[in-house]
Write an enzyme that holds these catalytic residues in place. Structure first.
Site, mmCIF file in Angstrom:
data_model
loop_
_atom_site.group_PDB
_atom_site.id
_atom_site.type_symbol
_atom_site.label_atom_id
_atom_site.label_comp_id
_atom_site.label_asym_id
_atom_site.label_seq_id
_atom_site.Cartn_x
_atom_site.Cartn_y
_atom_site.Cartn_z
ATOM 1 N N CYS A 180 62.050 9.347 52.030
ATOM 2 C CA CYS A 180 61.250 10.462 51.507
ATOM 3 C C CYS A 180 60.773 10.128 50.105
ATOM 4 O O CYS A 180 61.511 9.594 49.299
ATOM 5 C CB CYS A 180 62.058 11.755 51.464
ATOM 6 S SG CYS A 180 62.137 12.582 53.044
ATOM 7 N N ILE A 181 59.549 10.479 49.821
ATOM 8 C CA ILE A 181 58.949 10.209 48.509
ATOM 9 C C ILE A 181 59.371 11.289 47.538
ATOM 10 O O ILE A 181 59.446 12.432 47.844
ATOM 11 C CB ILE A 181 57.414 10.165 48.630
ATOM 12 C CG1 ILE A 181 57.022 9.060 49.599
ATOM 13 C CG2 ILE A 181 56.766 9.966 47.273
ATOM 14 C CD1 ILE A 181 55.557 9.073 49.991
#
Length: 109
Positions: free
Chosen positions: A108-109
């Site tokens: 996940c960013i």
């Protein structure tokens, strides 16, 4: 840091718990409120699912894995991005794992 039931719980800069063992079901609504979410039974289903996933695989599921695993357990109706984004609009994997007291998913960013 987060104050809860008279104790201080360490969080990272994004609000994820530093120690997942500090989590409890009583803490989840507090974490959800910080995300702008009022927990309903469908939310709880996903939160409990990601906790079980973490206990089994020792990692938080990223969105693709979450969708696939939810579809395997609950069917296509709940195992799809549209359903999960309705529950967790800022990112199902990020928000569900945060509310579940787990580390941020690796992808996940």
């Amino acid at each position: 840091m987060l104050e809860f039931e008279g104790r201080t719980i360490a969080t990272d800069a994004q609000g994820y718990l530093m120690d997942s063992t500090a989590w409890s079901e009583a803490l989840a609504p507090v974490l959800a409120e910080q995300e702008g979410i009022a927990l309903t039974e469908p939310h709880w289903e996903v939160v409990r699912f990601v906790r079980n996933f973490y206990q089994e695989f020792n990692t938080s599921p990223a969105i693709r894995m979450l969708v696939k695993a939810m579809a395997q357990k609950y069917g296509e109706e709940k195992g799809n991005s549209r359903y999960l984004y309705k529950l967790f609009p800022k990112g199902p994997a990020k928000q569900a794992t945060k509310i579940a007291g787990l580390p941020k998913p690796v992808k996940c960013i």
